[in-house]
Motif scaffolding. Structure first.
Motif, PDB file in Angstrom:
ATOM      1  N   ASN A  12       0.812  -1.219   0.000  1.00  0.00           N
ATOM      2  CA  ASN A  12       0.000   0.000   0.000  1.00  0.00           C
ATOM      3  C   ASN A  12       0.847   1.272   0.000  1.00  0.00           C
ATOM      4  OD1 ASN A  12      -2.446  -1.557   0.216  1.00  0.00           O
ATOM      5  ND2 ASN A  12      -1.976  -1.839   2.382  1.00  0.00           N
ATOM      6  N   ALA A  13       2.111   1.130  -0.375  1.00  0.00           N
ATOM      7  CA  ALA A  13       3.007   2.292  -0.416  1.00  0.00           C
ATOM      8  C   ALA A  13       2.682   3.166  -1.637  1.00  0.00           C
ATOM      9  CB  ALA A  13       4.452   1.827  -0.501  1.00  0.00           C
ATOM     10  N   PRO A  14       2.904   4.491  -1.511  1.00  0.00           N
ATOM     11  CA  PRO A  14       3.399   5.170  -0.305  1.00  0.00           C
ATOM     12  C   PRO A  14       2.282   5.703   0.604  1.00  0.00           C
ATOM     13  CG  PRO A  14       3.419   6.705  -2.114  1.00  0.00           C
ATOM     14  CD  PRO A  14       2.899   5.400  -2.675  1.00  0.00           C
ATOM     15  N   SER A  15       1.024   5.525   0.180  1.00  0.00           N
ATOM     16  CA  SER A  15      -0.085   6.156   0.912  1.00  0.00           C
ATOM     17  C   SER A  15      -0.157   5.725   2.383  1.00  0.00           C
ATOM     18  CB  SER A  15      -1.411   5.866   0.211  1.00  0.00           C
ATOM     19  OG  SER A  15      -1.643   4.482   0.111  1.00  0.00           O
ATOM     20  N   SER A  16      -0.079   4.417   2.638  1.00  0.00           N
ATOM     21  CA  SER A  16      -0.176   3.942   4.026  1.00  0.00           C
ATOM     22  C   SER A  16       1.020   4.387   4.853  1.00  0.00           C
ATOM     23  CB  SER A  16      -0.296   2.414   4.059  1.00  0.00           C
ATOM     24  OG  SER A  16       0.845   1.808   3.483  1.00  0.00           O
ATOM     25  N   GLU A  42       5.800  14.151  -1.473  1.00  0.00           N
ATOM     26  CA  GLU A  42       5.339  15.510  -1.163  1.00  0.00           C
ATOM     27  C   GLU A  42       3.863  15.680  -1.502  1.00  0.00           C
ATOM     28  OE1 GLU A  42       8.061  17.952  -3.345  1.00  0.00           O
ATOM     29  OE2 GLU A  42       9.425  18.195  -1.618  1.00  0.00           O
ATOM     30  N   LYS A  43       3.450  15.080  -2.600  1.00  0.00           N
ATOM     31  CA  LYS A  43       2.042  15.148  -3.006  1.00  0.00           C
ATOM     32  C   LYS A  43       1.156  14.438  -1.979  1.00  0.00           C
ATOM     33  CE  LYS A  43      -1.045  14.149  -6.907  1.00  0.00           C
ATOM     34  NZ  LYS A  43      -1.140  13.547  -8.267  1.00  0.00           N
ATOM     35  N   TYR A  48      -2.453  16.219   4.235  1.00  0.00           N
ATOM     36  CA  TYR A  48      -2.634  16.193   5.689  1.00  0.00           C
ATOM     37  C   TYR A  48      -2.143  17.476   6.359  1.00  0.00           C
ATOM     38  CZ  TYR A  48      -3.023  11.212   4.607  1.00  0.00           C
ATOM     39  OH  TYR A  48      -3.386  10.012   4.058  1.00  0.00           O
ATOM     40  N   GLU A  49      -2.764  17.772   7.497  1.00  0.00           N
ATOM     41  CA  GLU A  49      -2.338  18.874   8.343  1.00  0.00           C
ATOM     42  C   GLU A  49      -1.567  18.306   9.531  1.00  0.00           C
ATOM     43  OE1 GLU A  49      -2.633  22.143   7.994  1.00  0.00           O
ATOM     44  OE2 GLU A  49      -3.635  21.965   6.040  1.00  0.00           O
ATOM     45  N   PHE A  50      -0.318  18.737   9.690  1.00  0.00           N
ATOM     46  CA  PHE A  50       0.515  18.268  10.802  1.00  0.00           C
ATOM     47  C   PHE A  50       1.721  19.200  10.919  1.00  0.00           C
ATOM     48  CE2 PHE A  50       2.132  16.400   6.968  1.00  0.00           C
ATOM     49  CZ  PHE A  50       3.503  16.309   7.131  1.00  0.00           C
ATOM     50  N   SER A  53       7.599  20.628  10.581  1.00  0.00           N
ATOM     51  CA  SER A  53       8.979  20.702  11.076  1.00  0.00           C
ATOM     52  C   SER A  53       9.467  19.348  11.597  1.00  0.00           C
ATOM     53  CB  SER A  53       9.094  21.744  12.188  1.00  0.00           C
ATOM     54  OG  SER A  53       8.398  21.328  13.352  1.00  0.00           O
ATOM     55  N   LYS A  54       8.521  18.428  11.825  1.00  0.00           N
ATOM     56  CA  LYS A  54       8.856  17.098  12.327  1.00  0.00           C
ATOM     57  C   LYS A  54       9.171  16.100  11.206  1.00  0.00           C
ATOM     58  CE  LYS A  54       8.205  17.625  16.816  1.00  0.00           C
ATOM     59  NZ  LYS A  54       9.282  17.361  17.793  1.00  0.00           N
ATOM     60  N   LEU A  55       9.072  16.562   9.967  1.00  0.00           N
ATOM     61  CA  LEU A  55       9.219  15.645   8.823  1.00  0.00           C
ATOM     62  C   LEU A  55      10.362  16.056   7.904  1.00  0.00           C
ATOM     63  CD1 LEU A  55       8.002  13.314   7.019  1.00  0.00           C
ATOM     64  CD2 LEU A  55       6.761  15.137   5.830  1.00  0.00           C
ATOM     65  N   GLU A  56      11.106  15.050   7.461  1.00  0.00           N
ATOM     66  CA  GLU A  56      12.122  15.242   6.425  1.00  0.00           C
ATOM     67  C   GLU A  56      11.901  14.202   5.335  1.00  0.00           C
ATOM     68  OE1 GLU A  56      16.962  14.967   5.645  1.00  0.00           O
ATOM     69  OE2 GLU A  56      16.173  14.753   7.677  1.00  0.00           O
ATOM     70  N   ILE A  57      11.771  14.665   4.094  1.00  0.00           N
ATOM     71  CA  ILE A  57      11.630  13.750   2.957  1.00  0.00           C
ATOM     72  C   ILE A  57      12.981  13.645   2.275  1.00  0.00           C
ATOM     73  CG2 ILE A  57      10.489  13.320   0.752  1.00  0.00           C
ATOM     74  CD1 ILE A  57       8.120  14.976   1.773  1.00  0.00           C
ATOM     75  N   LEU A  58      13.517  12.441   2.218  1.00  0.00           N
ATOM     76  CA  LEU A  58      14.818  12.200   1.601  1.00  0.00           C
ATOM     77  C   LEU A  58      14.605  11.497   0.265  1.00  0.00           C
ATOM     78  CD1 LEU A  58      17.774  12.703   2.296  1.00  0.00           C
ATOM     79  CD2 LEU A  58      17.854  10.449   3.351  1.00  0.00           C
ATOM     80  N   GLY A  59      14.823  12.234  -0.822  1.00  0.00           N
ATOM     81  CA  GLY A  59      14.536  11.705  -2.155  1.00  0.00           C
ATOM     82  C   GLY A  59      15.476  10.588  -2.588  1.00  0.00           C
ATOM     83  N   THR A  60      14.904   9.524  -3.157  1.00  0.00           N
ATOM     84  CA  THR A  60      15.679   8.412  -3.720  1.00  0.00           C
ATOM     85  C   THR A  60      15.158   8.110  -5.116  1.00  0.00           C
ATOM     86  OG1 THR A  60      14.203   6.735  -2.772  1.00  0.00           O
ATOM     87  CG2 THR A  60      16.092   7.412  -1.438  1.00  0.00           C
TER      88      THR A  60
END
Length: 353
Positions: A12-16, A42-43, A48-50, A53-60
């Motif tokens: 169910n990635a990446p939604s779940s 990012e999409k 979601y609202e959250f 500052s607690k999130l980092e997306i590391l692109g691969t």
């Protein structure tokens, strides 16, 4: 506290994975790193609202698929979401990694990327199943090692006992070996030798357990080789799903049973939740230098959130440190036993001469 998620791993990635990460940030107030296709992630997060500052997306740029050969995938796909996530744990930039991706690849990556604790012969995949008393029973090992030696089962027993105390909150977990009978002396050579060796450890060892006992509260930990453990785990899952299906069929078979189902709606929901793997998060790979948690391949957001919580408890409980201390003591005791046997052997030879 920082947990890294393999964002592209799982059915169910990446939604779940994204939704589970958001729920974890809100509920546990922790920092999350998620690896994967940056544009897609990012999409998904934009829904979601959250606290961003607690999130980092590391692109691969790569993804390890379920059909990929585990070792080859880890070695070739260096920029995959799984390998990059594992490297963060290896480098100390994350406290634990969560992945619902290719199980074999995660096991291989745990070994080759994160690495084994010095002295551990083989890591152990430790999965939880519900028991009839409302608790859970751990199966160690449940699939990482098809063929084992007595030393491995001793390590599995100790490592899963440490995990049970530090993560699951069990004060004095009961440990048993999977066998074809309860009596001491039964089973194949592996089980009989392991039985004797585990008895010498400072654990709450209660002896053997039969397969029919795995869903009751006879023991907290079932120790076995990975082949046996995987059979036990899959059999228990199959029984649970079949029971739920039979109940469903029964309650829709007539008007009378449908009325009964409505009256028992809340109780049936509790039963479903009790048998749902999502409530138990994931399976830790014990014996590595960092926290590696394998979530179910079909994990929903709730399962991912619970797996993240396992990673948090794993790190806070200093499970790796405790396993390291056990291995040091176990190695010393093993060396002493070996020296004693050598002395006995020498004395025997002199007597014969």
């Amino acid at each position: 506290m920082k947990i890294v998620i393999d964002g592209m791993g799982g059915d169910n990635a990446p939604s779940s994975n994204v939704e589970g990460a958001v729920e974890a940030i809100k509920e546990y107030n922790i920092d999350i790193v998620i690896t994967g296709d940056k544009e897609i992630l990012e999409k998904e997060f934009s829904k979601y609202e959250f606290d961003k500052s607690k999130l980092e997306i590391l692109g691969t740029t790569e993804v390890i698929e379920n059909e990929d050969k585990p070792v080859k995938a880890i070695r070739k796909k260096k920029d995959s979401s799984m390998v990059v996530a594992l490297n963060l744990v290896k480098e100390g930039k994350a406290d634990a990694v969560i992945s619902a991706g290719n199980t074999g690849a995660l096991l291989a990556g745990g070994l080759f990327v994160v690495g084994r604790i010095k002295g551990v012969d083989r890591p152990c995949l430790c999965s939880a199943i519900p028991n009839v008393k409302g608790g859970m029973t751990l199966i160690a090992d449940c699939g990482a090692n098809a063929d084992c030696k007595p030393k491995n089962l001793c390590e599995f027993a100790a490592m899963s006992s440490i995990y049970s105390k530090k993560v699951l909150g069990m004060d004095n977990p009961r440990v048993a070996t999977a066998n074809v009978g309860l009596e001491e002396g039964k089973g194949n050579e592996l089980v009989k030798k392991s039985f004797e060796d585990i008895k010498k450890l400072k654990l709450n060892f209660i002896g053997n357990v039969e397969a029919r006992e795995i869903l009751n509260s006879y023991t907290d930990i079932i120790v076995c080789d990975g082949f046996t453990g995987n059979m036990l785990l899959k059999s228990a899952e199959g029984v649970a799903l079949s029971v739920l299906d039979l109940i469903k069929q029964t309650f829709v078979s007539s008007t009378k049973s449908k009325i009964g189902a409505l009256l028992l709606k809340d109780e049936l929901k509790k039963l479903k939740n009790f048998m749902d793997y999502a409530e138990y998060g994931g399976a830790p790979l014990l014996g590595l230098k960092g926290g590696v948690i394998k979530a179910h391949g079909s994990s929903d957001s709730n399962a991912i959130k619970n797996a993240i919580n396992q990673g948090i408890k794993f790190s806070k409980g200093e499970v790796v440190k405790d396993i390291e201390e056990f291995i040091k003591d176990y190695s010393k005791e093993s060396d002493n036993d070996k020296d004693d046997n050598d002395v006995k052997g020498s004395n025997k030879n002199r007597d014969e001469e």
